[in-house]
Motif scaffolding. Structure first.
Motif, PDB file in Angstrom:
ATOM      1  N   GLU A 272       0.831  -1.208   0.000  1.00 47.38           N
ATOM      2  CA  GLU A 272       0.000   0.000   0.000  1.00 47.38           C
ATOM      3  C   GLU A 272       0.869   1.264   0.000  1.00 47.38           C
ATOM      4  N   GLU A 273       1.979   1.237   0.728  1.00 44.15           N
ATOM      5  CA  GLU A 273       2.899   2.390   0.714  1.00 44.15           C
ATOM      6  C   GLU A 273       3.455   2.617  -0.687  1.00 44.15           C
ATOM      7  N   GLU A 274       3.751   1.535  -1.415  1.00 41.19           N
ATOM      8  CA  GLU A 274       4.268   1.688  -2.770  1.00 41.19           C
ATOM      9  C   GLU A 274       3.224   2.347  -3.676  1.00 41.19           C
ATOM     10  N   TRP A 275       1.949   1.988  -3.493  1.00 47.54           N
ATOM     11  CA  TRP A 275       0.890   2.668  -4.247  1.00 47.54           C
ATOM     12  C   TRP A 275       0.956   4.179  -3.995  1.00 47.54           C
ATOM     13  N   ASP A 276       1.074   4.547  -2.733  1.00 50.70           N
ATOM     14  CA  ASP A 276       1.081   5.968  -2.367  1.00 50.70           C
ATOM     15  C   ASP A 276       2.323   6.682  -2.877  1.00 50.70           C
ATOM     16  N   GLU A 277       3.473   6.008  -2.839  1.00 51.70           N
ATOM     17  CA  GLU A 277       4.734   6.639  -3.228  1.00 51.70           C
ATOM     18  C   GLU A 277       4.986   6.615  -4.733  1.00 51.70           C
ATOM     19  N   GLU A 278       4.622   5.545  -5.404  1.00 53.48           N
ATOM     20  CA  GLU A 278       4.978   5.357  -6.812  1.00 53.48           C
ATOM     21  C   GLU A 278       3.811   5.536  -7.782  1.00 53.48           C
ATOM     22  N   GLY A 279       2.586   5.458  -7.279  1.00 54.84           N
ATOM     23  CA  GLY A 279       1.429   5.537  -8.172  1.00 54.84           C
ATOM     24  C   GLY A 279       1.092   4.214  -8.831  1.00 54.84           C
ATOM     25  N   PHE A 280       1.738   3.156  -8.396  1.00 58.03           N
ATOM     26  CA  PHE A 280       1.406   1.798  -8.831  1.00 58.03           C
ATOM     27  C   PHE A 280       1.736   0.859  -7.689  1.00 58.03           C
ATOM     28  N   GLY A 281       1.292  -0.377  -7.812  1.00 54.85           N
ATOM     29  CA  GLY A 281       1.552  -1.344  -6.756  1.00 54.85           C
ATOM     30  C   GLY A 281       0.937  -2.678  -7.082  1.00 54.85           C
ATOM     31  N   LEU A 282       0.829  -3.487  -6.059  1.00 53.10           N
ATOM     32  CA  LEU A 282       0.241  -4.812  -6.201  1.00 53.10           C
ATOM     33  C   LEU A 282      -1.241  -4.727  -5.882  1.00 53.10           C
ATOM     34  N   PHE A 283      -2.042  -5.184  -6.831  1.00 50.39           N
ATOM     35  CA  PHE A 283      -3.493  -5.233  -6.660  1.00 50.39           C
ATOM     36  C   PHE A 283      -3.889  -6.493  -5.908  1.00 50.39           C
ATOM     37  N   ALA A 284      -4.881  -6.384  -5.041  1.00 53.38           N
ATOM     38  CA  ALA A 284      -5.569  -7.567  -4.542  1.00 53.38           C
ATOM     39  C   ALA A 284      -6.403  -8.098  -5.704  1.00 53.38           C
ATOM     40  N   VAL A 285      -6.397  -9.412  -5.921  1.00 57.52           N
ATOM     41  CA  VAL A 285      -7.162 -10.037  -6.998  1.00 57.52           C
ATOM     42  C   VAL A 285      -8.346 -10.765  -6.370  1.00 57.52           C
ATOM     43  N   GLU A 286      -9.533 -10.320  -6.746  1.00 55.69           N
ATOM     44  CA  GLU A 286     -10.774 -10.853  -6.194  1.00 55.69           C
ATOM     45  C   GLU A 286     -11.575 -11.509  -7.315  1.00 55.69           C
ATOM     46  N   LEU A 287     -12.142 -12.670  -7.041  1.00 53.77           N
ATOM     47  CA  LEU A 287     -13.016 -13.332  -8.019  1.00 53.77           C
ATOM     48  C   LEU A 287     -14.351 -12.596  -8.060  1.00 53.77           C
ATOM     49  N   LEU A 288     -14.780 -12.224  -9.258  1.00 54.77           N
ATOM     50  CA  LEU A 288     -16.038 -11.500  -9.379  1.00 54.77           C
ATOM     51  C   LEU A 288     -17.225 -12.337  -8.922  1.00 54.77           C
ATOM     52  N   GLY A 289     -17.217 -13.616  -9.244  1.00 59.51           N
ATOM     53  CA  GLY A 289     -18.357 -14.466  -8.919  1.00 59.51           C
ATOM     54  C   GLY A 289     -18.588 -14.645  -7.429  1.00 59.51           C
ATOM     55  N   SER A 290     -17.521 -14.810  -6.667  1.00 62.15           N
ATOM     56  CA  SER A 290     -17.659 -15.147  -5.249  1.00 62.15           C
ATOM     57  C   SER A 290     -17.178 -14.055  -4.296  1.00 62.15           C
ATOM     58  N   GLY A 291     -16.395 -13.098  -4.789  1.00 62.00           N
ATOM     59  CA  GLY A 291     -15.799 -12.086  -3.921  1.00 62.00           C
ATOM     60  C   GLY A 291     -14.592 -12.602  -3.163  1.00 62.00           C
ATOM     61  N   GLU A 292     -14.176 -13.824  -3.452  1.00 66.86           N
ATOM     62  CA  GLU A 292     -13.055 -14.461  -2.769  1.00 66.86           C
ATOM     63  C   GLU A 292     -11.732 -13.841  -3.206  1.00 66.86           C
ATOM     64  N   LEU A 293     -10.811 -13.641  -2.251  1.00 69.43           N
ATOM     65  CA  LEU A 293      -9.481 -13.154  -2.576  1.00 69.43           C
ATOM     66  C   LEU A 293      -8.676 -14.309  -3.154  1.00 69.43           C
ATOM     67  N   ALA A 294      -8.165 -14.141  -4.378  1.00 68.84           N
ATOM     68  CA  ALA A 294      -7.373 -15.184  -5.036  1.00 68.84           C
ATOM     69  C   ALA A 294      -5.884 -14.969  -4.818  1.00 68.84           C
ATOM     70  N   GLY A 295      -5.464 -13.736  -4.503  1.00 62.85           N
ATOM     71  CA  GLY A 295      -4.051 -13.428  -4.326  1.00 62.85           C
ATOM     72  C   GLY A 295      -3.765 -12.015  -4.781  1.00 62.85           C
ATOM     73  N   PHE A 296      -2.622 -11.837  -5.485  1.00 59.61           N
ATOM     74  CA  PHE A 296      -2.294 -10.509  -5.988  1.00 59.61           C
ATOM     75  C   PHE A 296      -1.664 -10.585  -7.360  1.00 59.61           C
ATOM     76  N   THR A 297      -1.685  -9.443  -8.023  1.00 58.10           N
ATOM     77  CA  THR A 297      -0.924  -9.195  -9.237  1.00 58.10           C
ATOM     78  C   THR A 297      -0.625  -7.710  -9.256  1.00 58.10           C
ATOM     79  N   GLY A 298       0.321  -7.312 -10.089  1.00 60.52           N
ATOM     80  CA  GLY A 298       0.555  -5.882 -10.213  1.00 60.52           C
ATOM     81  C   GLY A 298       2.006  -5.538 -10.437  1.00 60.52           C
ATOM     82  N   LEU A 299       2.322  -4.299 -10.100  1.00 61.33           N
ATOM     83  CA  LEU A 299       3.622  -3.709 -10.394  1.00 61.33           C
ATOM     84  C   LEU A 299       4.339  -3.346  -9.101  1.00 61.33           C
TER      85      LEU A 299
END
Length: 177
Positions: free
Chosen positions: A54-81
């Motif tokens: 989250e700090e990297e999002w604030d400092e760099e303008g990008f970061g790791l996204f939480a990946v959520e399944l649309l069907g269930s709302g379940e957290l699958a993990g992360f992806t990002g920069l």
């Protein structure tokens, strides 16, 4: 709030309720075998990681996204920069990465999420280039990298742990999407 929708996934910033499911993913030895020194991570280590992401999002303008399944709302993990500080030789390149719970493997979620992150890097953040780094034995991640159009650029060694690493990269000015 930065959010990306794909056909099956929602990529979003981290929420308090993500800690427990992400800690469960990080506690799985199979998930973590190619990460860092290969050790599973506990709840406190996961909380520290999410805070850094989250700090990297604030400092760099990008970061790791939480990946959520649309069907269930379940957290699958992360992806990002992220900035791969663990491998200074590739800086200032930005790394694209992902980590999903084992129950989400083999369903195309990593490729779908990473493709959306690559589009985000190019279109929303204007990055010219990204890299992705993995251990040579991590063939599943290498397959995702190839699907995204990244090519093997070099082999190197992890400066802290001494194991081999493969560095893949792509010039986003040539990215076809």
């Amino acid at each position: 709030m930065t959010e990306i929708l794909t056909p099956r996934l929602r990529l979003r910033r981290w929420e308090e309720d993500d800690l427990i499911p992400m800690a469960e993913i990080n506690a799985d030895p199979d998930v973590m075998r190619f990460i860092g020194d290969g050790s599973p991570r506990n709840l406190e280590e996961t909380a520290d990681s999410i805070e850094r992401w989250e700090e990297e999002w604030d400092e760099e303008g990008f970061g790791l996204f939480a990946v959520e399944l649309l069907g269930s709302g379940e957290l699958a993990g992360f992806t990002g920069l992220s900035l791969p500080h663990f491998l200074p030789e590739v800086l200032p390149d930005v790394e694209i990465g992902w980590r999903l719970g084992r129950q989400f493997w083999g369903q195309g979620y990593a490729s779908e999420a990473a493709h959306a992150s690559l589009e985000f890097a190019l279109q929303d953040r204007g990055l010219d280039r990204v890299v992705s780094i993995c251990r040579p034995a991590n063939t599943a991640s290498q397959n995702v990298m190839r699907k995204l159009g990244l090519s093997l650029e070099r082999e190197t060694v992890h400066p802290a742990y001494g194991h081999a690493l493969s560095v893949y990269g792509i010039d986003l000015t040539e990215y076809a999407g």
